[in-house]
Design an enzyme around this catalytic site. Sequence first.
Site, PDB file in Angstrom:
ATOM      1  N   ASN A 102      -0.420   4.971  -6.812  1.00  0.00           N
ATOM      2  CA  ASN A 102       0.591   5.002  -5.754  1.00  0.00           C
ATOM      3  C   ASN A 102       1.147   3.590  -5.624  1.00  0.00           C
ATOM      4  O   ASN A 102       0.493   2.719  -5.058  1.00  0.00           O
ATOM      5  CB  ASN A 102      -0.066   5.466  -4.445  1.00  0.00           C
ATOM      6  CG  ASN A 102       0.894   5.397  -3.264  1.00  0.00           C
ATOM      7  OD1 ASN A 102       2.098   5.198  -3.446  1.00  0.00           O
ATOM      8  ND2 ASN A 102       0.365   5.574  -2.060  1.00  0.00           N
ATOM      9  N   TRP A 103       2.338   3.401  -6.176  1.00  0.00           N
ATOM     10  CA  TRP A 103       2.930   2.049  -6.160  1.00  0.00           C
ATOM     11  C   TRP A 103       3.556   1.706  -4.813  1.00  0.00           C
ATOM     12  O   TRP A 103       4.045   0.580  -4.631  1.00  0.00           O
ATOM     13  CB  TRP A 103       3.995   1.923  -7.263  1.00  0.00           C
ATOM     14  CG  TRP A 103       3.425   1.796  -8.653  1.00  0.00           C
ATOM     15  CD1 TRP A 103       2.103   1.730  -9.001  1.00  0.00           C
ATOM     16  CD2 TRP A 103       4.176   1.707  -9.871  1.00  0.00           C
ATOM     17  NE1 TRP A 103       1.981   1.608 -10.361  1.00  0.00           N
ATOM     18  CE2 TRP A 103       3.235   1.592 -10.925  1.00  0.00           C
ATOM     19  CE3 TRP A 103       5.539   1.719 -10.187  1.00  0.00           C
ATOM     20  CZ2 TRP A 103       3.630   1.490 -12.264  1.00  0.00           C
ATOM     21  CZ3 TRP A 103       5.930   1.614 -11.515  1.00  0.00           C
ATOM     22  CH2 TRP A 103       4.974   1.494 -12.543  1.00  0.00           C
ATOM     23  N   LYS A 104       3.601   2.673  -3.912  1.00  0.00           N
ATOM     24  CA  LYS A 104       4.231   2.444  -2.604  1.00  0.00           C
ATOM     25  C   LYS A 104       5.638   1.862  -2.808  1.00  0.00           C
ATOM     26  O   LYS A 104       6.340   2.296  -3.728  1.00  0.00           O
ATOM     27  CB  LYS A 104       3.330   1.571  -1.726  1.00  0.00           C
ATOM     28  CG  LYS A 104       1.911   2.166  -1.683  1.00  0.00           C
ATOM     29  CD  LYS A 104       1.012   1.603  -0.645  1.00  0.00           C
ATOM     30  CE  LYS A 104      -0.337   2.302  -0.748  1.00  0.00           C
ATOM     31  NZ  LYS A 104      -1.268   1.939   0.303  1.00  0.00           N
ATOM     32  N   HIS A 158       0.766  11.214   2.959  1.00  0.00           N
ATOM     33  CA  HIS A 158       0.015   9.956   2.905  1.00  0.00           C
ATOM     34  C   HIS A 158      -0.071   9.389   4.329  1.00  0.00           C
ATOM     35  O   HIS A 158       0.873   9.538   5.116  1.00  0.00           O
ATOM     36  CB  HIS A 158       0.726   8.970   1.973  1.00  0.00           C
ATOM     37  CG  HIS A 158      -0.075   7.730   1.720  1.00  0.00           C
ATOM     38  ND1 HIS A 158      -0.130   6.694   2.621  1.00  0.00           N
ATOM     39  CD2 HIS A 158      -0.880   7.386   0.688  1.00  0.00           C
ATOM     40  CE1 HIS A 158      -0.936   5.750   2.149  1.00  0.00           C
ATOM     41  NE2 HIS A 158      -1.413   6.142   0.972  1.00  0.00           N
ATOM     42  N   GLY A 161      -3.840   2.466  -4.799  1.00  0.00           N
ATOM     43  CA  GLY A 161      -2.686   1.687  -4.382  1.00  0.00           C
ATOM     44  C   GLY A 161      -2.675   0.326  -5.049  1.00  0.00           C
ATOM     45  O   GLY A 161      -2.264   0.171  -6.200  1.00  0.00           O
ATOM     46  N   GLY A 162      -3.183  -0.682  -4.357  1.00  0.00           N
ATOM     47  CA  GLY A 162      -3.129  -2.067  -4.822  1.00  0.00           C
ATOM     48  C   GLY A 162      -3.559  -2.269  -6.272  1.00  0.00           C
ATOM     49  O   GLY A 162      -2.875  -2.958  -7.043  1.00  0.00           O
ATOM     50  N   GLY A 178      -5.922  -0.285   1.554  1.00  0.00           N
ATOM     51  CA  GLY A 178      -5.333  -1.620   1.517  1.00  0.00           C
ATOM     52  C   GLY A 178      -6.172  -2.697   2.179  1.00  0.00           C
ATOM     53  O   GLY A 178      -5.684  -3.795   2.425  1.00  0.00           O
ATOM     54  N   GLU A 183      -8.566  10.036   1.932  1.00  0.00           N
ATOM     55  CA  GLU A 183      -8.255   8.613   2.067  1.00  0.00           C
ATOM     56  C   GLU A 183      -8.598   8.141   3.475  1.00  0.00           C
ATOM     57  O   GLU A 183      -7.755   8.254   4.397  1.00  0.00           O
ATOM     58  CB  GLU A 183      -6.766   8.375   1.809  1.00  0.00           C
ATOM     59  CG  GLU A 183      -6.336   8.725   0.397  1.00  0.00           C
ATOM     60  CD  GLU A 183      -5.194   7.834  -0.067  1.00  0.00           C
ATOM     61  OE1 GLU A 183      -5.357   7.181  -1.096  1.00  0.00           O
ATOM     62  OE2 GLU A 183      -4.165   7.764   0.625  1.00  0.00           O
ATOM     63  N   SER A 207      -8.930   1.435  -1.438  1.00  0.00           N
ATOM     64  CA  SER A 207      -9.560   0.273  -2.077  1.00  0.00           C
ATOM     65  C   SER A 207     -10.365   0.612  -3.324  1.00  0.00           C
ATOM     66  O   SER A 207     -11.418   0.018  -3.570  1.00  0.00           O
ATOM     67  CB  SER A 207     -10.405  -0.491  -1.053  1.00  0.00           C
ATOM     68  OG  SER A 207      -9.571  -1.000  -0.018  1.00  0.00           O
ATOM     69  N   GLU A 260       0.388   6.564   5.491  1.00  0.00           N
ATOM     70  CA  GLU A 260       1.518   5.694   5.849  1.00  0.00           C
ATOM     71  C   GLU A 260       2.732   6.525   6.265  1.00  0.00           C
ATOM     72  O   GLU A 260       3.491   6.131   7.150  1.00  0.00           O
ATOM     73  CB  GLU A 260       1.846   4.754   4.679  1.00  0.00           C
ATOM     74  CG  GLU A 260       0.778   3.663   4.548  1.00  0.00           C
ATOM     75  CD  GLU A 260       0.600   3.114   3.143  1.00  0.00           C
ATOM     76  OE1 GLU A 260       1.461   3.315   2.280  1.00  0.00           O
ATOM     77  OE2 GLU A 260      -0.455   2.472   2.912  1.00  0.00           O
TER      78      GLU A 260
HETATM   79  P1  PGA Z   1      -5.285   1.069  -1.805  1.00  0.00           P
HETATM   80  O1  PGA Z   1      -4.277   2.245  -1.376  1.00  0.00           O
HETATM   81  O2  PGA Z   1      -5.886   1.467  -3.133  1.00  0.00           O
HETATM   82  O3  PGA Z   1      -4.436  -0.166  -1.894  1.00  0.00           O
HETATM   83  O4  PGA Z   1      -6.322   0.990  -0.736  1.00  0.00           O
HETATM   84  C1  PGA Z   1      -4.599   3.586  -1.556  1.00  0.00           C
HETATM   85  C2  PGA Z   1      -3.485   4.469  -1.077  1.00  0.00           C
HETATM   86  O5  PGA Z   1      -2.817   4.115  -0.091  1.00  0.00           O
HETATM   87  O6  PGA Z   1      -3.222   5.542  -1.634  1.00  0.00           O
END
Ligand code: PGA
Length: 252
Positions: A14-16, A99, A235-236, A175, A169, A214, A101
């Site tokens: 997930n590159w956001k 998600h 994500g990251g 994050g 999640e 994470s 977010e």
């Molecule tokens: P993260 O994000 O790996 O940076 O914690 C995961 C996500 O939001 O899907």
Amino acid sequence: MSKQDSRRIVMAANWKMYKNEEEAAGFMSQFKSHVADPDVEIVICPPALLIPTVVREAAGTSINVGIQNIHWEMEGAYTGENSPAAAADVGCAYCICGHSERRHYFEESHEMITRKAQAALSCGLYPIVCIGETKEQRENMETMEVLESQLQASLAGIEGTSDILIAYEPIWAIGTGIACGAAEAEEAIAHIRSVLRALWGKVADEISILYGGSVKPNNVAELMACPNIDGALVGGASLKADSFAAIVNYNK
Ligand code: PGA
């Protein structure tokens, strides 16, 4: 049956809202060379504007592309939204739905997420439906209850199908660099599977449930060793080709 026999293993990036076109193309050319013969299904979810770039770069590989958000209608007067049909048309195979977010910053409700997941299914996209508890809910020992009610609300009225994927999640792990311990993640995901079984019956055993929050090259193997964890939403650590490749190649 081991999880590998009955369910697909999916590693989703997930590159956001990160990367420009040059960075996306650069990632893909580097990443492809590291994952030539993957044991798992790979999904890259770039920002919507970069989907055509990633689709083009993924051509001829087994890498799938996903969209991070869709509207629930195929078309209409919804300025700024992404049509699920158009996403499928330009080469997406997956779609992230709900998600945290999106739920938090854009006030997506369970009902919206249900409709998005249904819209995705109706045009052949695999929805990855995200759920997870807050730090406060975990501290108050409400995690299992919260997951159950989120799952029931987000899947209300949807017929049981292994075309849906779930991502567990925990919000406090996204994050933050603080991943959920493998034992806790397994406990939550086993609970999710039992809720799915109560809701949908035996198909629950064919549904891939991912862990997200994470995930890094150094904790993925431990998470993946858990019997109910069928992959990761990253994500990251998915933004750099070598780090996401290390996650994809966790068992090599
Ligand atoms: P993260 O994000 O790996 O940076 O914690 C995961 C996500 O939001 O899907």
